[in-house]
Design a protein around this motif. Structure first.
Motif, PDB file in Angstrom:
ATOM      1  N   ASP A   1      -6.015 -38.809 -17.869  1.00 23.97           N
ATOM      2  CA  ASP A   1      -5.295 -37.944 -18.796  1.00 23.97           C
ATOM      3  C   ASP A   1      -4.001 -37.458 -18.138  1.00 23.97           C
ATOM      4  O   ASP A   1      -3.853 -36.295 -17.781  1.00 23.97           O
ATOM      5  CB  ASP A   1      -6.182 -36.768 -19.212  1.00 23.97           C
ATOM      6  N   TYR A   2      -3.058 -38.384 -17.990  1.00 19.89           N
ATOM      7  CA  TYR A   2      -1.832 -38.104 -17.240  1.00 19.89           C
ATOM      8  C   TYR A   2      -0.935 -37.088 -17.951  1.00 19.89           C
ATOM      9  O   TYR A   2      -0.307 -36.270 -17.300  1.00 19.89           O
ATOM     10  CB  TYR A   2      -1.062 -39.401 -16.987  1.00 19.89           C
ATOM     11  N   GLU A   3      -0.887 -37.146 -19.285  1.00 16.51           N
ATOM     12  CA  GLU A   3      -0.033 -36.205 -20.022  1.00 16.51           C
ATOM     13  C   GLU A   3      -0.469 -34.764 -19.792  1.00 16.51           C
ATOM     14  O   GLU A   3       0.359 -33.889 -19.563  1.00 16.51           O
ATOM     15  CB  GLU A   3      -0.043 -36.529 -21.522  1.00 16.51           C
ATOM     16  N   LYS A   4      -1.766 -34.520 -19.836  1.00 22.92           N
ATOM     17  CA  LYS A   4      -2.261 -33.160 -19.602  1.00 22.92           C
ATOM     18  C   LYS A   4      -1.981 -32.722 -18.168  1.00 22.92           C
ATOM     19  O   LYS A   4      -1.670 -31.561 -17.924  1.00 22.92           O
ATOM     20  CB  LYS A   4      -3.756 -33.071 -19.899  1.00 22.92           C
ATOM     21  N   MET A   5      -2.119 -33.655 -17.232  1.00 28.01           N
ATOM     22  CA  MET A   5      -1.824 -33.326 -15.836  1.00 28.01           C
ATOM     23  C   MET A   5      -0.350 -32.971 -15.673  1.00 28.01           C
ATOM     24  O   MET A   5      -0.008 -32.001 -14.989  1.00 28.01           O
ATOM     25  CB  MET A   5      -2.177 -34.512 -14.930  1.00 28.01           C
ATOM     26  N   GLU A   6       0.517 -33.769 -16.293  1.00 30.17           N
ATOM     27  CA  GLU A   6       1.950 -33.479 -16.223  1.00 30.17           C
ATOM     28  C   GLU A   6       2.250 -32.111 -16.826  1.00 30.17           C
ATOM     29  O   GLU A   6       2.999 -31.326 -16.254  1.00 30.17           O
ATOM     30  CB  GLU A   6       2.754 -34.570 -16.951  1.00 30.17           C
ATOM     31  N   GLU A   7       1.650 -31.826 -17.990  1.00 29.49           N
ATOM     32  CA  GLU A   7       1.859 -30.524 -18.641  1.00 29.49           C
ATOM     33  C   GLU A   7       1.364 -29.383 -17.759  1.00 29.49           C
ATOM     34  O   GLU A   7       2.007 -28.337 -17.669  1.00 29.49           O
ATOM     35  CB  GLU A   7       1.129 -30.483 -19.989  1.00 29.49           C
ATOM     36  N   MET A   8       0.218 -29.585 -17.116  1.00 31.32           N
ATOM     37  CA  MET A   8      -0.344 -28.533 -16.292  1.00 31.32           C
ATOM     38  C   MET A   8       0.577 -28.202 -15.111  1.00 31.32           C
ATOM     39  O   MET A   8       0.886 -27.043 -14.862  1.00 31.32           O
ATOM     40  CB  MET A   8      -1.720 -28.928 -15.764  1.00 31.32           C
ATOM     41  N   PHE A   9       1.027 -29.240 -14.397  1.00 29.76           N
ATOM     42  CA  PHE A   9       1.912 -28.987 -13.251  1.00 29.76           C
ATOM     43  C   PHE A   9       3.279 -28.483 -13.709  1.00 29.76           C
ATOM     44  O   PHE A   9       3.894 -27.665 -13.049  1.00 29.76           O
ATOM     45  CB  PHE A   9       2.049 -30.242 -12.378  1.00 29.76           C
ATOM     46  N   ALA A  10       3.748 -28.964 -14.865  1.00 27.07           N
ATOM     47  CA  ALA A  10       5.042 -28.505 -15.384  1.00 27.07           C
ATOM     48  C   ALA A  10       4.984 -27.045 -15.830  1.00 27.07           C
ATOM     49  O   ALA A  10       6.018 -26.374 -15.886  1.00 27.07           O
ATOM     50  CB  ALA A  10       5.489 -29.388 -16.541  1.00 27.07           C
ATOM     51  N   SER A  11       3.799 -26.547 -16.122  1.00 23.16           N
ATOM     52  CA  SER A  11       3.669 -25.157 -16.551  1.00 23.16           C
ATOM     53  C   SER A  11       3.738 -24.168 -15.388  1.00 23.16           C
ATOM     54  O   SER A  11       3.839 -22.966 -15.604  1.00 23.16           O
ATOM     55  CB  SER A  11       2.363 -24.960 -17.321  1.00 23.16           C
ATOM     56  N   LEU A  12       3.694 -24.677 -14.162  1.00 25.22           N
ATOM     57  CA  LEU A  12       3.819 -23.785 -13.011  1.00 25.22           C
ATOM     58  C   LEU A  12       5.231 -23.204 -12.967  1.00 25.22           C
ATOM     59  O   LEU A  12       6.213 -23.910 -13.206  1.00 25.22           O
ATOM     60  CB  LEU A  12       3.538 -24.541 -11.705  1.00 25.22           C
ATOM     61  N   SER A  13       5.313 -21.935 -12.660  1.00 28.97           N
ATOM     62  CA  SER A  13       6.613 -21.267 -12.598  1.00 28.97           C
ATOM     63  C   SER A  13       7.477 -21.915 -11.517  1.00 28.97           C
ATOM     64  O   SER A  13       7.074 -22.026 -10.363  1.00 28.97           O
ATOM     65  CB  SER A  13       6.405 -19.778 -12.281  1.00 28.97           C
ATOM     66  N   GLY A  14       8.646 -22.375 -11.908  1.00 27.38           N
ATOM     67  CA  GLY A  14       9.569 -22.993 -10.965  1.00 27.38           C
ATOM     68  C   GLY A  14       9.590 -24.510 -11.019  1.00 27.38           C
ATOM     69  O   GLY A  14      10.485 -25.139 -10.489  1.00 27.38           O
ATOM     70  N   VAL A  15       8.600 -25.115 -11.655  1.00 29.41           N
ATOM     71  CA  VAL A  15       8.563 -26.575 -11.766  1.00 29.41           C
ATOM     72  C   VAL A  15       9.378 -26.974 -12.990  1.00 29.41           C
ATOM     73  O   VAL A  15       9.146 -26.496 -14.095  1.00 29.41           O
ATOM     74  CB  VAL A  15       7.117 -27.100 -11.866  1.00 29.41           C
ATOM     75  N   LYS A  16      10.364 -27.845 -12.766  1.00 30.10           N
ATOM     76  CA  LYS A  16      11.246 -28.270 -13.848  1.00 30.10           C
ATOM     77  C   LYS A  16      10.734 -29.516 -14.570  1.00 30.10           C
ATOM     78  O   LYS A  16      10.781 -29.598 -15.791  1.00 30.10           O
ATOM     79  CB  LYS A  16      12.641 -28.591 -13.292  1.00 30.10           C
TER      80      LYS A  16
END
Length: 192
Positions: free
Chosen positions: A27-42
């Motif tokens: 589930d790569y899309e969810k993983m990308e969304e999860m890490f992208a939701s971290l404050s400071g991650v663009k």
């Protein structure tokens, strides 16, 4: 290099990491969304074929060390990874069936080891019969005809041929057929 990943390039604000366990999660899309939701991650981009993750982040909002900590924690290996590799693809209903069968098998082993000490049936023997009966009757879908299952047919035939005085042997044969049926269910659902 961490045990879970290797840093391929590290430019301030941009990090490319090779993560071998990345191939285990689809589930790569969810993983990308999860890490992208971290404050400071663009931006986060996962390349599943080469098992890499590219992360662009704001140096003022996210420290490299903190970001690597999140990645390490997310992909941390646990002591039960071999079990997860096998059981990760198994449906929850088959997991329940297998768990019940393992418990019944343990009770059978316990009853057989005590049989030489106590030739008369005791509480363990009755627990084995009840556990095996419950394991066999609860296996499979609720709407199915239970009498058509191989383990139930085996139990009935074994009971008629060996008699009630050999109830542990009847339970063992029924349990073994049930276990084979569970493994067949796992194979049929392409879990093994």
């Amino acid at each position: 290099m961490n045990g879970n990943f290797a840093i391929m390039h590290d430019i301030p604000g941009r990090l490319r990491i090779i993560i071998p366990p990345l191939g285990d999660n689809k589930d790569y899309e969810k993983m990308e969304e999860m890490f992208a939701s971290l404050s400071g991650v663009k931006k986060v981009r996962i390349e599943p074929i080469i098992r890499s993750m590219l992360i662009e982040y704001d140096l003022e909002l996210m420290e490299r060390k903190v970001l690597l900590g999140y990645i390490s924690l997310f992909f941390e290996k646990t002591w039960c990874d071999p079990i997860d590799n096998l059981m990760g693809k198994v449906t929850p209903s088959i997991r329940k069936d297998l768990f019940r069968s393992v418990i019944s098998g343990f009770l059978l082993l316990l009853a057989f080891t005590r049989k030489s000490v106590r030739p008369r049936p005791d509480i363990i023997d009755y627990a084995v019969v009840i556990s095996t009966g419950y394991t066999v009757l609860s296996h499979g879908n609720q709407g199915q005809n239970k009498l058509g299952h191989p383990d139930i047919i085996t139990g009935i035939i074994t009971m008629l041929s060996l008699g009630t005085q050999n109830i542990l042997q009847v339970s063992f044969v029924t349990w073994a057929v049930n276990l084979f049926e569970i493994f067949y269910d796992m194979y049929r659902t392409k879990a093994v």
